[in-house]
Design a protein around this motif. Sequence first.
Motif, short mmCIF file in Angstrom:
data_model
loop_
_atom_site.label_atom_id
_atom_site.label_comp_id
_atom_site.label_asym_id
_atom_site.label_seq_id
_atom_site.Cartn_x
_atom_site.Cartn_y
_atom_site.Cartn_z
N HIS A 169 18.18 34.13 0.56
CA HIS A 169 18.76 32.80 0.41
C HIS A 169 18.69 32.06 1.74
O HIS A 169 19.27 32.50 2.73
CB HIS A 169 20.20 32.91 -0.07
CG HIS A 169 20.34 33.72 -1.33
ND1 HIS A 169 20.20 33.17 -2.59
CD2 HIS A 169 20.58 35.04 -1.52
CE1 HIS A 169 20.36 34.11 -3.51
NE2 HIS A 169 20.58 35.26 -2.88
N THR B 132 19.26 28.49 3.83
CA THR B 132 19.94 27.20 3.88
C THR B 132 19.14 26.25 4.77
O THR B 132 18.87 26.55 5.94
CB THR B 132 21.36 27.34 4.42
OG1 THR B 132 22.10 28.22 3.56
CG2 THR B 132 22.07 25.99 4.48
N SER C 188 21.44 22.46 1.67
CA SER C 188 21.19 23.12 0.39
C SER C 188 20.62 24.52 0.61
O SER C 188 19.93 24.77 1.59
CB SER C 188 20.22 22.29 -0.45
OG SER C 188 18.95 22.22 0.19
N THR C 189 20.91 25.42 -0.32
CA THR C 189 20.46 26.81 -0.22
C THR C 189 19.60 27.15 -1.42
O THR C 189 19.93 26.80 -2.56
CB THR C 189 21.67 27.76 -0.15
OG1 THR C 189 22.47 27.44 0.99
CG2 THR C 189 21.21 29.21 -0.05
N ARG C 190 18.50 27.84 -1.15
CA ARG C 190 17.63 28.29 -2.25
C ARG C 190 17.17 29.72 -2.00
O ARG C 190 17.08 30.16 -0.85
CB ARG C 190 16.41 27.37 -2.37
CG ARG C 190 15.53 27.33 -1.14
CD ARG C 190 14.55 26.18 -1.18
NE ARG C 190 13.73 26.12 0.03
CZ ARG C 190 12.50 26.65 0.13
NH1 ARG C 190 11.95 27.25 -0.91
NH2 ARG C 190 11.82 26.55 1.26
N ASP C 191 16.91 30.42 -3.09
CA ASP C 191 16.40 31.78 -3.01
C ASP C 191 14.87 31.70 -2.92
O ASP C 191 14.22 31.20 -3.84
CB ASP C 191 16.81 32.59 -4.25
CG ASP C 191 16.44 34.06 -4.15
OD1 ASP C 191 15.72 34.44 -3.20
OD2 ASP C 191 16.87 34.84 -5.02
N VAL C 192 14.32 32.19 -1.81
CA VAL C 192 12.88 32.05 -1.57
C VAL C 192 12.12 33.33 -1.89
O VAL C 192 10.94 33.45 -1.55
CB VAL C 192 12.61 31.66 -0.09
CG1 VAL C 192 13.27 30.32 0.23
CG2 VAL C 192 13.11 32.75 0.86
N ASP D 52 10.84 34.43 -4.63
CA ASP D 52 9.63 34.18 -5.42
C ASP D 52 8.48 33.72 -4.53
O ASP D 52 7.32 34.10 -4.76
CB ASP D 52 9.90 33.13 -6.49
CG ASP D 52 10.74 33.67 -7.64
OD1 ASP D 52 10.88 34.90 -7.75
OD2 ASP D 52 11.26 32.85 -8.42
N GLU D 53 8.77 32.91 -3.53
CA GLU D 53 7.72 32.45 -2.61
C GLU D 53 7.18 33.61 -1.78
O GLU D 53 5.97 33.70 -1.54
CB GLU D 53 8.27 31.36 -1.69
CG GLU D 53 8.70 30.10 -2.40
CD GLU D 53 9.36 29.12 -1.46
OE1 GLU D 53 8.84 28.91 -0.35
OE2 GLU D 53 10.42 28.57 -1.83
#
Length: 434
Positions: A203, A205, A210-214, A216-217
Amino acid sequence: MKLAVIGGGSTYTPELVDGFARLRDQLPIDELWLVDPDPVRRELVGGVAKRMFAHAGHPGTVHVTDDVVAGVSDADAVMFQLRIGGQAARQQDETWPHEACCIGQETTGPGGFAKALRTVPVVLEYAELVREHAKPDAWIVDFTNPVGIVTRALLEAGHRAVGLCNVAIGFQRRFAKEFQVAPSAVRLDHVGLNHLTWERGVHVTGADGSTRDVLDELLAPGDALTRMAESVHMHEDLIRLQHAVPSYYLRYFYAHDLVLEEQLHEPTRAEAVMATERALLAKYADESVVTKPVELEQRGGAYYSEAAIDVLSSILGDRGDVQVLNVRNDGTFPFLPDDHVIEVPARVTRQAITPLPVAPLAEDMVGLVSHVAGYERLALEAAVHGGRDRVLRAMWAHPLVGQVDRAEKLTDLLLAANAEHLPWARSEQATWVG
């Protein structure tokens, strides 16, 4: 604040001292006590540590001693970084298992078991001195491998202790660099046992908050997946199917035969470390050296100082933040006993370190974690109580052994290589001879 380091003569200690000097506002140390039985290492490592503090303008005082009681008396916290038997014992751990077609490694498999047998009794002895002489609320921070087994030994004996490993912080730093953010902007869904872990979420930030789970990338088919597989030295299909980033140590399970073949044709890690240590000790003897030498990067344990300072400042400052640590399970993994030690994100305060809830593990992860946890429990029984039968049972319980005949041979090899460090083994051998 007084901090004691048991095993302070380690050639890696200047990395720790460098962190203390750089991050003095985060962890204000008045007294740093380096405790070690080796007079040469005490003099050389202690000398460079004192020069590093002076060069950095650190107001704290460095003390060097072989007296454990003096070192831990009235300490606010005590770090354990022991290697019983030194690199010579590690060299054995990395070689004698080969005679039974098993990998040789200092924390995993038969070699890691040998290290646990040598280490646990000594750690428990020192921990009692901490209990008697340090401050009543002092914590023990254990960096001594195998961390999971050693930390559980401490907790079972009633000590205020937590285990520390640098795998998670290493991944955090790597992913921070990948996405060009500060390390503090990366949070990991890190699960498993010490040296048996996976990152199931990363995760990040961003500048906008904003926070995203990367994840998958990081695991996208193509170049991203190839780079990740190469970095942990494992097969792309494994990572794709698990949809998680395995720690490097899982390679000993997922590619055991390949690793064994490599080990049979390459110098041991112990040999490389011994060469590095000789160079480091020569540097430490040079009184013009006032910062950590570049050769220290080859010693291993990247980001150890940052991880240690994070947990110490969180405990002593009662910050209540979250860090990846080795703690009691307490229901986090419902398939393990509450008193088992797992490696997961945990909330850190002065009074308690509490694991956070995690999503259920996939069945293949559950199977491997359960298997290794069963071995770890038997290994601790053998380390605390001794006895060839206990060693044999733990040995064949390890998933990298599994066969009774192989376990018998490995048990004999282990006891022969470690007799000088296991008093009960010497007395049993005398009984057999008599």
